[in-house]
Design an enzyme around this catalytic site. Structure first.
Site, PDB file in Angstrom:
ATOM      1  CE  LYS A 174      -1.694   2.990   2.642  1.00 12.22           C
ATOM      2  NZ  LYS A 174      -1.715   4.167   1.754  1.00 12.22           N
ATOM      3  CD  GLU A 249      13.629   0.889   9.130  1.00  9.62           C
ATOM      4  OE1 GLU A 249      14.210   1.875   9.624  1.00  9.62           O
ATOM      5  OE2 GLU A 249      14.009  -0.281   9.319  1.00  9.62           O
ATOM      6  CB  CYS A 283      13.749   9.125   7.560  1.00  7.78           C
ATOM      7  SG  CYS A 283      14.604   8.003   6.449  1.00  7.78           S
ATOM      8  CD  GLU A 380      10.833  13.227  10.623  1.00  7.28           C
ATOM      9  OE1 GLU A 380       9.704  12.820  10.920  1.00  7.28           O
ATOM     10  OE2 GLU A 380      11.654  12.546   9.982  1.00  7.28           O
TER      11      GLU A 380
HETATM   12  P1  NAP Z   1       2.791   8.666   7.254  1.00 13.16           P
HETATM   13  O1  NAP Z   1       1.812   9.746   7.235  1.00 13.16           O
HETATM   14  O2  NAP Z   1       3.085   7.985   8.534  1.00 13.16           O
HETATM   15  O3  NAP Z   1       2.283   7.601   6.159  1.00 13.16           O
HETATM   16  C1  NAP Z   1       3.025   6.452   5.839  1.00 13.16           C
HETATM   17  C2  NAP Z   1       2.094   5.410   5.246  1.00 13.16           C
HETATM   18  O4  NAP Z   1       1.159   4.982   6.250  1.00 13.16           O
HETATM   19  C3  NAP Z   1       1.242   5.932   4.080  1.00 13.16           C
HETATM   20  O5  NAP Z   1       1.092   4.907   3.119  1.00 13.16           O
HETATM   21  C4  NAP Z   1      -0.072   6.235   4.773  1.00 13.16           C
HETATM   22  O6  NAP Z   1      -1.183   6.250   3.898  1.00 13.16           O
HETATM   23  C5  NAP Z   1      -0.159   5.071   5.746  1.00 13.16           C
HETATM   24  N1  NAP Z   1      -1.094   5.269   6.859  1.00 13.16           N
HETATM   25  C6  NAP Z   1      -1.546   6.431   7.389  1.00 13.16           C
HETATM   26  N2  NAP Z   1      -2.422   6.182   8.396  1.00 13.16           N
HETATM   27  C7  NAP Z   1      -2.519   4.835   8.503  1.00 13.16           C
HETATM   28  C8  NAP Z   1      -3.255   3.959   9.349  1.00 13.16           C
HETATM   29  N3  NAP Z   1      -4.080   4.425  10.303  1.00 13.16           N
HETATM   30  N4  NAP Z   1      -3.109   2.625   9.190  1.00 13.16           N
HETATM   31  C9  NAP Z   1      -2.287   2.133   8.248  1.00 13.16           C
HETATM   32  N5  NAP Z   1      -1.576   2.915   7.397  1.00 13.16           N
HETATM   33  C10 NAP Z   1      -1.675   4.248   7.525  1.00 13.16           C
HETATM   34  O7  NAP Z   1       4.220   9.119   6.702  1.00 13.16           O
HETATM   35  P2  NAP Z   1       4.555  10.021   5.436  1.00 13.16           P
HETATM   36  O8  NAP Z   1       4.101  11.413   5.744  1.00 13.16           O
HETATM   37  O9  NAP Z   1       4.056   9.350   4.198  1.00 13.16           O
HETATM   38  O10 NAP Z   1       6.144   9.952   5.401  1.00 13.16           O
HETATM   39  C11 NAP Z   1       6.951  10.813   6.140  1.00 13.16           C
HETATM   40  C12 NAP Z   1       7.492  10.136   7.390  1.00 13.16           C
HETATM   41  O11 NAP Z   1       8.161   8.909   7.025  1.00 13.16           O
HETATM   42  C13 NAP Z   1       8.539  10.962   8.106  1.00 13.16           C
HETATM   43  O12 NAP Z   1       8.311  10.923   9.488  1.00 13.16           O
HETATM   44  C14 NAP Z   1       9.847  10.237   7.774  1.00 13.16           C
HETATM   45  O13 NAP Z   1      10.874  10.434   8.711  1.00 13.16           O
HETATM   46  C15 NAP Z   1       9.409   8.824   7.701  1.00 13.16           C
HETATM   47  N6  NAP Z   1      10.354   8.036   6.909  1.00 13.16           N
HETATM   48  C16 NAP Z   1      11.177   7.153   7.559  1.00 13.16           C
HETATM   49  C17 NAP Z   1      12.111   6.410   6.838  1.00 13.16           C
HETATM   50  C18 NAP Z   1      13.011   5.432   7.525  1.00 13.16           C
HETATM   51  O14 NAP Z   1      13.568   4.568   6.838  1.00 13.16           O
HETATM   52  N7  NAP Z   1      13.205   5.514   8.832  1.00 13.16           N
HETATM   53  C19 NAP Z   1      12.211   6.567   5.460  1.00 13.16           C
HETATM   54  C20 NAP Z   1      11.354   7.477   4.835  1.00 13.16           C
HETATM   55  C21 NAP Z   1      10.425   8.195   5.573  1.00 13.16           C
HETATM   56  P3  NAP Z   1      -1.723   7.674   3.337  1.00 13.16           P
HETATM   57  O15 NAP Z   1      -0.666   8.188   2.451  1.00 13.16           O
HETATM   58  O16 NAP Z   1      -2.958   7.305   2.626  1.00 13.16           O
HETATM   59  O17 NAP Z   1      -1.955   8.555   4.535  1.00 13.16           O
END
Ligand code: NAP
Length: 476
Positions: A174, A249, A283, A380
């Site tokens: 997803k 992650e 990240c 962040e």
């Molecule tokens: P996010 O809002 O947490 O969303 C990540 C994924 O989770 C998306 O596919 C999102 O779908 C889905 N999601 C949201 N709510 C959910 C729920 N209740 N149940 C299941 N899935 C759900 O993160 P983002 O804004 O896309 O990405 C930015 C974040 O990712 C930052 O905090 C960054 O640091 C972190 N990141 C970490 C790494 C690492 O390797 N540590 C790498 C890259 C990014 P939707 O898009 O439909 O909301």
């Protein structure tokens, strides 16, 4: 017929989802250019059941050499399509085309690595006290859910999918709602490579609906998640009922530590891209800088000059280094941090403003004079903002470095290797690099301490984490 898939890939077929379509926007132009079908719980259930059927009917038991060959085919399909993957990623995410090409190529390498790693997924023979013969098997788990973010959509999908498939598990992927295009393309390439139906399925849809349904489906054995710490914590709770395995992650607030004995001029030239690459939406962004007091002013001046020399603009141009942010709200979020810093009379040495009227651009901001209680220092931001503080005492600096809930990445610059290693060992993070910012390698584990995550992507650890260990004892 669209030049890229716009439907869900379920059990080898492209079908429409029953959710509200996802509007896809080009961040460089603010123009919408596609509508993508979205899954709801019904389609998620279909996909998970088809994945389970694919698991039982062959993927689990396929000879490792055959599975490896299929993943090599997929790597080749990716390699043959690097340019179209990169063009699509740039259009959807706004990232510079040279970065997008590198990421697409890195995705192919990830599949090549795990196609080869299949032959190295070993158990152990164990000399147990009572004699006999004891050994372990690493067995696939079943359907694995991969839930991915919008900042590196293609590459992170490859990080999640390749080790899971290699270990013999089907994957339901997803992607983030803002950026589902290259994940769908990955599904199409997997079909072209000959992966059996149901082995890799791609189901865009809202996190709160499709993501939630996937994370709670009883047949899903593991959730591989990359995203924010907030949603990661939610996923962990959702997984708890069935004791699903999770790997998370999550976010970061990584330090970049520069000692006066380092080649600090090089550090000043290279460090802007350690935080402003991908427009700070990384990240691993080294967004907290610790610079030894004796070189602080000179370092900041050189860092600011290097930042102002960055080529910011149209991400489709080869020379562009920094593109727009992914969407309007992400830019506004960064701007609130900058405004707060300005209101608190922090020193905004450059950037923080919008370079033009069109596209979600934001000039990279360098802030000094920050206090350790400032939100910009602690949270962040996930945008092009760096905060810098001077230090004099190593122990005090390390205390400040570790005074955070995050622990993902970081850098140390010093020509004294003993000192660099001593500091690297004491920084509470899963990944750290010395005299470089390169800290992500396909072959090496990547992940965070503390609220930056649980488990590791990449390397053999990621593949092992997609297996269950079974111990078998043969009596004498
Ligand atoms: P996010 O809002 O947490 O969303 C990540 C994924 O989770 C998306 O596919 C999102 O779908 C889905 N999601 C949201 N709510 C959910 C729920 N209740 N149940 C299941 N899935 C759900 O993160 P983002 O804004 O896309 O990405 C930015 C974040 O990712 C930052 O905090 C960054 O640091 C972190 N990141 C970490 C790494 C690492 O390797 N540590 C790498 C890259 C990014 P939707 O898009 O439909 O909301």
């Amino acid at each position: 017929m669209s030049e890229f898939p716009t439907q869900l890939l379920i059990n080898g077929k492209w079908i429409d989802g029953s959710g509200d379509g996802l509007d896809i926007t080009n961040p460089a132009t603010e123009q919408s250019f596609a509508e993508i079908s979205a899954a709801t719980a019904g389609e998620i259930n279909q996909a998970v059941e088809a994945g389970q059927a694919a698991f039982e009917s062959g993927w689990r038991d396929m000879p490792p050499g055959q599975r490896s060959e299929l993943l090599h085919h997929l790597a080749r399909r990716i390699r043959d399509n690097v340019e179209s993957i990169a063009q699509l990623e740039t259009r959807n995410v706004g990232k510079p085309i040279s970065d997008a090409r590198w990421e697409a190529d890195a995705g192919a390498k990830v599949f090549e690595y795990y196609a080869g790693a299949i032959g190295h997924l070993c158990g152990q023979t164990i000399p147990v006290a009572r004699g006999g013969f004891d050994f372990t098997l690493r067995q696939p788990m079943g359907v694995i859910a991969a839930i991915t973010p919008w900042n590196f959509p293609f590459l992170i999908a490859c990080w999640k999918v390749a080790p899971a498939l290699a270990a013999g598990n089907p994957v339901v992927l997803k992607p983030a709602s803002l950026t589902p295009l290259t994940a769908l393309l990955l599904g199409q390439l997997a079909q072209e490579a000959g992966l059996p139906d149901g082995v890799l399925q791609v189901v865009p849809g809202a996190g709160s609906e499709a993501g939630n349904a996937l994370a709670t489906h009883p047949l899903v054995r593991k959730i591989g998640f990359t995203g924010s710490t907030e949603i990661g914590a939610k996923i962990m709770k959702l997984a708890a009922n069935d004791i699903k395995r999770v790997s998370l992650e999550l976010g970061g607030k990584s330090p970049n530590i520069v000692f006066a004995d380092a080649n600090w001029q090089r550090a000043a030239d290279e460090s802007p891209m350690s935080v402003f690459a991908n427009t700070g939406q990384d990240c691993c962004a080294r967004s907290r800088m610790f610079v030894e007091q004796s070189i602080f002013d000179d370092f900041v001046n050189q860092f600011v000059a290097a930042t102002e020399a960055l080529k910011i603009g149209d991400p489709t141009l080869d020379e562009t280094q920094v593109g727009p942010m992914v969407c309007a709200s992400q830019r506004e979020l960064s701007e609130t941090f900058i405004a707060e810093a300005r209101d608190a009379n922090r020193d905004i040495r450059t950037g923080g403003d919008r370079p033009g009227d069109s596209g979600f651009y934001l000039n990279p901001a360098v802030i000094t004079g920050v206090e350790t209680v400032d939100r910009a220092w602690r949270e962040e931001i996930f945008g092009p903002v760096v905060c810098m503080r001077p230090f004099t005492d190593e122990a005090e600096m390390l205390r400040e470095v570790n005074d955070t809930n995050f622990g993902l990445s970081g850098s140390v610059w010093s020509s004294d290797l003993n000192r660099a290693l001593r500091v690297a060992r004491q920084v509470e993070s899963g990944v750290i690099s010395i005299n470089t910012h390169s800290s992500v390698h396909t072959e090496a584990p990547f992940g965070g301490f503390k609220r930056s995550g649980l488990g590791r992507d990449l390397g053999m650890s990621a593949m092992e984490a997609c297996t269950e260990v079974k111990n078998i004892y043969v009596g004498e």
